[in-house]
Scaffold this motif. Structure first.
Motif, PDB file in Angstrom:
ATOM      1  N   ILE A   1       0.886  -1.159   0.000  1.00  0.00           N
ATOM      2  CA  ILE A   1       0.000   0.000   0.000  1.00  0.00           C
ATOM      3  C   ILE A   1       0.927   1.214   0.000  1.00  0.00           C
ATOM      4  N   LEU A   2       0.685   2.162  -0.868  1.00  0.00           N
ATOM      5  CA  LEU A   2       1.536   3.354  -0.930  1.00  0.00           C
ATOM      6  C   LEU A   2       0.825   4.551  -0.313  1.00  0.00           C
ATOM      7  N   VAL A   3       1.426   5.120   0.709  1.00  0.00           N
ATOM      8  CA  VAL A   3       0.873   6.313   1.346  1.00  0.00           C
ATOM      9  C   VAL A   3       1.798   7.481   0.996  1.00  0.00           C
ATOM     10  N   THR A   4       1.269   8.463   0.276  1.00  0.00           N
ATOM     11  CA  THR A   4       2.154   9.463  -0.331  1.00  0.00           C
ATOM     12  C   THR A   4       1.692  10.912  -0.137  1.00  0.00           C
ATOM     13  N   ALA A   5       2.649  11.805  -0.317  1.00  0.00           N
ATOM     14  CA  ALA A   5       2.386  13.253  -0.370  1.00  0.00           C
ATOM     15  C   ALA A   5       3.576  13.860  -1.105  1.00  0.00           C
ATOM     16  N   HIS A   6       3.517  15.163  -1.398  1.00  0.00           N
ATOM     17  CA  HIS A   6       4.715  15.749  -2.015  1.00  0.00           C
ATOM     18  C   HIS A   6       5.402  16.701  -1.050  1.00  0.00           C
ATOM     19  N   LEU A   7       6.715  16.557  -1.019  1.00  0.00           N
ATOM     20  CA  LEU A   7       7.527  17.323  -0.083  1.00  0.00           C
ATOM     21  C   LEU A   7       7.893  18.691  -0.651  1.00  0.00           C
ATOM     22  N   ASP A   8       7.958  18.798  -1.955  1.00  0.00           N
ATOM     23  CA  ASP A   8       8.433  20.043  -2.574  1.00  0.00           C
ATOM     24  C   ASP A   8       7.352  21.125  -2.579  1.00  0.00           C
ATOM     25  N   HIS A   9       7.807  22.366  -2.690  1.00  0.00           N
ATOM     26  CA  HIS A   9       6.879  23.479  -2.905  1.00  0.00           C
ATOM     27  C   HIS A   9       7.548  24.476  -3.847  1.00  0.00           C
TER      28      HIS A   9
ATOM     29  N   LEU B   1       5.902   7.414   1.219  1.00  0.00           N
ATOM     30  CA  LEU B   1       6.714   8.071   0.192  1.00  0.00           C
ATOM     31  C   LEU B   1       6.429   9.559   0.133  1.00  0.00           C
ATOM     32  N   LEU B   2       7.490  10.342   0.097  1.00  0.00           N
ATOM     33  CA  LEU B   2       7.327  11.776  -0.137  1.00  0.00           C
ATOM     34  C   LEU B   2       8.062  12.144  -1.418  1.00  0.00           C
ATOM     35  N   PHE B   3       7.337  12.793  -2.323  1.00  0.00           N
ATOM     36  CA  PHE B   3       7.876  13.049  -3.660  1.00  0.00           C
ATOM     37  C   PHE B   3       8.519  14.418  -3.790  1.00  0.00           C
ATOM     38  N   THR B   4       9.447  14.504  -4.725  1.00  0.00           N
ATOM     39  CA  THR B   4       9.990  15.772  -5.156  1.00  0.00           C
ATOM     40  C   THR B   4       9.290  16.174  -6.469  1.00  0.00           C
ATOM     41  N   GLY B   5       9.452  17.424  -6.864  1.00  0.00           N
ATOM     42  CA  GLY B   5       9.049  17.853  -8.212  1.00  0.00           C
ATOM     43  C   GLY B   5       7.565  17.813  -8.549  1.00  0.00           C
ATOM     44  N   GLU B   6       6.705  17.731  -7.534  1.00  0.00           N
ATOM     45  CA  GLU B   6       5.263  17.706  -7.848  1.00  0.00           C
ATOM     46  C   GLU B   6       4.829  19.020  -8.477  1.00  0.00           C
ATOM     47  N   GLU B   7       5.311  20.111  -7.881  1.00  0.00           N
ATOM     48  CA  GLU B   7       4.896  21.439  -8.363  1.00  0.00           C
ATOM     49  C   GLU B   7       5.424  21.723  -9.767  1.00  0.00           C
ATOM     50  N   LYS B   8       6.409  20.938 -10.220  1.00  0.00           N
ATOM     51  CA  LYS B   8       6.971  21.139 -11.562  1.00  0.00           C
ATOM     52  C   LYS B   8       6.281  20.244 -12.583  1.00  0.00           C
ATOM     53  N   GLY B   9       5.235  19.556 -12.158  1.00  0.00           N
ATOM     54  CA  GLY B   9       4.499  18.693 -13.087  1.00  0.00           C
ATOM     55  C   GLY B   9       4.554  17.219 -12.717  1.00  0.00           C
ATOM     56  N   LEU B  10       4.335  16.892 -11.453  1.00  0.00           N
ATOM     57  CA  LEU B  10       4.311  15.508 -10.959  1.00  0.00           C
ATOM     58  C   LEU B  10       5.579  14.749 -11.340  1.00  0.00           C
ATOM     59  N   LEU B  11       6.734  15.436 -11.312  1.00  0.00           N
ATOM     60  CA  LEU B  11       7.957  14.838 -11.852  1.00  0.00           C
ATOM     61  C   LEU B  11       8.506  13.709 -10.970  1.00  0.00           C
TER      62      LEU B  11
END
Ligand SMILES: [Zn+2]
Length: 503
Positions: free
Chosen positions: A290-298, A344-354
């Motif tokens: 199960i993947l629990v996610t958010a984005h860390l970048d702003h 999981l915390l993602f990078t680059g979300e604000e740049k287009g879900l990168l």
């Protein structure tokens, strides 16, 4: 002696009985421990502490690949490590994501030594690939942008000049579309499209120049299409070009020749940032995740003004860390869930879900083994447009691919939380298109059912005023607890949820 031996025997018996009872008591206690015992570990105080760190001055708005974001990555990594989560990426909590970045210094446009200033004489958007690009030549094909033929023999011309000065009444969007359509006709490499803008002071132009100045980012990829670079020049640069040129013989020819080379050079630079993750290993179906996610970048800083991003997505990042801690505590108390959970915390979300795109292209676990994605993006504020109470959350995507997921989401909420699940934005054709706008969509594209938890836009969205003091942490905790309980059910129900419909 005998008596003594007998007494010893009975003592031993009592001791054994006592141990057995204690064992029984303990196992009963343990097996009675359930999701409701651990959900309170997800709480306003812990969420607030994480948001305070992520939205602090020293983290500088967490712009992808910038120093503040790297600090945030270290912070999350230390948290995951301290919870005892397993590193998912070859022994590391970090997944290195390669980017190419262009900024105002990445472009050279002009004649020989006389280059124009980016943002003054021209602006550019980066090419769709990461290779350096160089186009130079002395011949231009010139025409009004709306008269460019479908098939243009421009093999000898390295530049195509598209004039827009006559298009006074066209909207910005229509002009952008027209430019895109025209550039598609020029699918020849080593050709540059040069758009002569009507003016350089319009809102559209100012917006584009701001985008260029703030730096643009893309995942590193190979040159895939032969679409030419597009350079937007000011009317005064066009005047210079005309001054240095003469028209080809025959007045109807669209070709002009320059006395010296006009050059367009684009040079992005490589940089890296990270997705951060940690695994809570499951039991007998531990190879399912199960993947629990958010984005860390702003958004980082603009002219030293910090965009704190406390709600977007400090709130979701804090929730993922707090959930991870609560699940880890359950595990420490010997509660083993059937499936594994990857936080999981993602990078680059604000740049287009990168970051999430890169993750789904380079997953550390097979995507088929990914059961569902619960993605949290902005759950810290109350929608100022349409809501007043704080017992609601917008649920997006739950019913799109798996009936099981939708039912589980609703029944879990009934049991644990009784939050008003609002499906306003679940409609894919809603003008805000939220179904496509956060990292869950990267998983949807790979056939993984997903829920996106969101509490709506507010006046501070994507502004420097999205600060930690404005969050409603009680509300944030109630939604994070709903995600906690939903993840628990997904991880622990007997059968994996089924996918009815691929996207
Ligand atoms: Zn966001």
């Amino acid at each position: 002696m005998n008596v003594g031996r007998k007494k010893l025997k009975s003592d031993q018996m009592y001791l054994r009985l006592a141990l057995f009872l204690a064992f029984l008591f303990q196992t009963t206690l343990l097996s009675a421990q359930s999701v409701a015992d651990f959900a309170p570990l997800v709480n306003p105080a812990t969420l607030g502490q994480h948001v305070e760190v992520l939205a602090s001055d020293s983290i500088e708005g967490r712009e992808t690949a910038e120093p503040g974001m790297q600090k945030a990555v270290s912070y999350v990594e230390k948290q995951f490590q301290s919870f005892g989560l397993k590193p998912p990426f070859n022994g590391s909590y970090r997944q290195e994501v390669p980017f190419v970045k262009w900024n105002v210094n990445s472009y050279d446009v002009g004649f020989g030594e006389n280059m124009y200033e980016a943002g003054k004489g021209f602006y550019m958007m980066p090419p769709g690939h990461s290779n350096p690009l160089f186009v130079s030549g002395k011949a231009f094909w010139v025409c009004a942008i709306d008269t460019l033929p479908n098939t243009v023999n421009i093999t000898k011309q390295s530049m195509v000049l598209l004039l827009t000065s006559h298009m006074k009444n066209i909207t910005d969007d229509s002009l952008n579309n027209l430019i895109n359509e025209s550039v598609k006709k020029l699918s020849v490499s080593k050709v540059a499209a040069i758009v002569v803008e009507r003016n350089f002071d319009g809102d559209r132009e100012k917006r584009q120049i701001r985008r260029m100045n703030s730096g643009m980012l893309a995942l590193v990829k190979q040159e895939s299409s032969a679409q030419p670079p597009v350079c937007h020049i000011s009317p005064s640069v066009y005047k210079d070009i005309r001054k240095k040129s003469k028209r080809e013989k025959g007045s109807s020819s669209p070709i002009i020749h320059l006395k010296e080379n006009f050059t367009i050079k684009i040079n992005g630079y490589r940089t890296t940032c990270y997705n951060v993750g940690g695994i809570l290993p499951g039991g007998d179906a531990g190879d399912q995740y199960i993947l629990v996610t958010a984005h860390l970048d702003h958004l980082g800083k603009r002219d030293s003004v910090i965009y704190y991003g406390a709600d977007d997505d400090g709130s979701g990042s804090a929730a993922v860390m707090n959930l991870a801690a609560a699940f880890a505590e359950a595990k420490r108390q010997s509660v083993v869930l059937k499936r594994s959970i990857l936080f999981l915390l993602f990078t680059g979300e604000e740049k287009g879900l990168l970051g999430s795109t890169y993750f789904t292209e380079n997953p550390p676990i097979p995507m088929e083994q990914t059961v569902a994605n619960l993605n949290i993006d902005m759950i810290g504020r109350v929608d100022t447009v349409s809501r007043k109470d704080n017992r609601y959350v917008y649920i997006i995507g739950s019913d799109k691919m798996s009936k099981d997921l939708h039912q589980l989401s609703e029944s879990t909420n009934n049991t644990c939380c009784q939050i008003n699940l609002d499906y306003t934005y679940n409609d894919e054709s809603h003008p805000m298109r939220l179904y496509y706008r956060s990292d869950h969509y990267s998983f949807v594209k790979k056939g993984v059912p997903a829920i996106f938890y969101f509490t709506g836009l507010h006046d501070d969205y994507h502004k420097p005023t999205d600060t930690a003091d404005k969050l409603d942490y009680v509300k944030t905790a109630s939604i994070a607890q709903l995600v906690f309980s939903t993840a628990w059910e997904l991880a622990n129900r007997p059968d994996r949820i089924t996918v009815d419909q691929k996207r």
